[in-house]
Motif scaffolding. Structure first.
Motif, PDB file in Angstrom:
ATOM      1  N   GLY A 274      -3.348   3.457   0.768  1.00 28.53           N
ATOM      2  CA  GLY A 274      -4.152   3.264  -0.439  1.00 28.53           C
ATOM      3  C   GLY A 274      -3.608   2.154  -1.318  1.00 28.53           C
ATOM      4  N   ARG A 275      -4.408   1.726  -2.282  1.00 30.32           N
ATOM      5  CA  ARG A 275      -4.044   0.623  -3.178  1.00 30.32           C
ATOM      6  C   ARG A 275      -3.549   1.143  -4.531  1.00 30.32           C
ATOM      7  N   LEU A 276      -2.696   2.144  -4.502  1.00 26.61           N
ATOM      8  CA  LEU A 276      -2.201   2.771  -5.727  1.00 26.61           C
ATOM      9  C   LEU A 276      -1.518   1.755  -6.642  1.00 26.61           C
ATOM     10  N   LEU A 277      -0.720   0.855  -6.088  1.00 30.72           N
ATOM     11  CA  LEU A 277       0.055  -0.072  -6.902  1.00 30.72           C
ATOM     12  C   LEU A 277      -0.802  -1.148  -7.560  1.00 30.72           C
ATOM     13  N   GLU A 278      -2.064  -1.262  -7.156  1.00 28.88           N
ATOM     14  CA  GLU A 278      -2.951  -2.243  -7.778  1.00 28.88           C
ATOM     15  C   GLU A 278      -3.572  -1.708  -9.069  1.00 28.88           C
ATOM     16  N   ASN A 279      -3.480  -0.393  -9.271  1.00 31.37           N
ATOM     17  CA  ASN A 279      -3.961   0.201 -10.513  1.00 31.37           C
ATOM     18  C   ASN A 279      -2.869   0.039 -11.580  1.00 31.37           C
TER      19      ASN A 279
ATOM     20  N   ALA B 235      -1.345   3.318 -12.937  1.00 32.07           N
ATOM     21  CA  ALA B 235      -0.533   3.972 -11.913  1.00 32.07           C
ATOM     22  C   ALA B 235       0.771   3.210 -11.696  1.00 32.07           C
TER      23      ALA B 235
ATOM     24  N   VAL C  40       4.676   4.357 -11.909  1.00 32.71           N
ATOM     25  CA  VAL C  40       5.590   4.150 -10.775  1.00 32.71           C
ATOM     26  C   VAL C  40       6.870   3.479 -11.265  1.00 32.71           C
TER      27      VAL C  40
ATOM     28  N   THR D 226       0.832  -1.196   0.000  1.00 29.63           N
ATOM     29  CA  THR D 226       0.000   0.000   0.000  1.00 29.63           C
ATOM     30  C   THR D 226       0.872   1.254   0.000  1.00 29.63           C
ATOM     31  N   VAL D 227       0.305   2.349  -0.464  1.00 26.93           N
ATOM     32  CA  VAL D 227       0.979   3.647  -0.456  1.00 26.93           C
ATOM     33  C   VAL D 227       0.107   4.604   0.339  1.00 26.93           C
TER      34      VAL D 227
END
Length: 315
Positions: A151-156, A159, A163, A147-148
């Motif tokens: 949030g679940r930014l890395l699952e998008n 996004a 990264v 998580t960042v």
């Protein structure tokens, strides 16, 4: 002007990757493939710093990625998944491994350095296979991506693409800055003539060890991203075959600059993926094509424009 011209290939490649999702390459599968290519390009750029900058041909560079990936695994098992905690641990784990092993390996050169790094890499591989609590030979599946800020930014996928692109760009800029600095000039001098560098008052050992640790740290960051991309980590990520692939990416792209590592990694991954969909025994053809590339592209893929221009001048 000359400096801009030397950096132009890398800038064009990074720009193309930035635009890729908006020019027909925005599908989930393609983004996943490009993310994998960029992560391996990060590791290849770090290896290029060693090979092209310091003359250190490492056959254990995949172990750096492995330490970063297994740092993610160990913390995931402990339910520590915040990226601002996991990423520094992954980088420090890989840098620590590079420092300990490099303290021995960097005292050698040539084939001895190759064999020592290979031995250390295999030690890391067999250690990973013995970690029964983290899957052993079967590997370990993450509960979820890191998580960042909660949030679940890395699952998008989109996004995560950017990264990876940001991390690759930062790695390239760092290595480029190092090679252009006084530190880089000493590295190249040591690579060219260690005895002359010593006569001028520069001890090769600390410079080479520092470069080795920096390359390890970048490899650890790549391992962090690789673990998140696959959501799975296995000892195969640390094998000597993966180290060989990274080294081949550097050679395939060309040793004339860091942009060669970028081009080599992207070309290697995309060619591998395309051939795997064309023929059941694609690895045979893949190997033949790689051999032909080495034989007929002495300066790698990055040297093709120069060879074409030279051919036109002769014609």
């Amino acid at each position: 002007m000359r400096q801009l011209r030397s950096e132009l290939p890398a800038l064009l490649l990074l720009g193309a990757l930035a635009l890729a999702p908006f020019v027909g390459f925005g599908e989930g599968y393609v983004l996943t493939l490009l993310a994998r290519a960029m992560i391996l390009a990060m590791a290849a750029v770090a290896l290029s710093l060693l090979v092209g900058g310091a003359g250190l041909v490492s056959m254990g560079h995949a172990a750096m990625m492995g330490f970063g990936a297994y740092a993610v695994v160990i913390l995931d098992d402990a339910r520590i998944v915040e990226a601002h905690v996991v990423l520094p641990v992954a980088i420090l784990a890989a840098a620590g491994f590079a420092l300990v092993t490099g303290a021995v390996a960097v005292r050698t050169s040539g084939v001895h350095f190759i064999m020592i790094t290979l031995a250390f890499g295999q030690m890391a591989f067999f250690t990973a296979t013995s970690l029964a609590g983290y899957g052993g030979d079967d590997g370990y599946t993450l509960y979820a991506r890191n998580t960042v800020a909660g949030g679940r930014l890395l699952e998008n996928k989109l996004a995560f693409h950017y990264v990876c692109l940001g991390a690759l760009t930062a790695s390239w800029l760092l290595c480029r800055m190092l090679l252009a600095s006084r530190f880089g000039r000493v590295l190249r001098a040591v690579k060219g003539n260690p005895m002359r560098a010593q006569a001028l008052g520069f001890d090769p050992y600390p410079y080479r060890l520092t470069a080795y640790v920096i390359a390890g740290a970048i490899g650890g960051a790549a391992g962090f991203l690789f673990a998140n991309a696959a959501e799975f980590v296995a000892p195969a990520y640390i094998s000597w075959q993966r180290s060989g692939e990274l080294l081949f990416m550097v050679i395939l792209g060309g040793l004339s600059g860091l942009h060669g590592a970028l081009l080599g990694a992207l070309g290697f991954v995309l060619l591998e993926e395309w051939l795997s969909h064309q023929w059941e025994h694609w690895r045979i053809l893949f190997g033949v094509l790689l051999i032909l590339a080495v034989l007929f592209l002495p300066n790698g893929l990055s040297g093709i424009p120069g060879q074409v221009a030279k051919g036109f001048r002769r014609g």
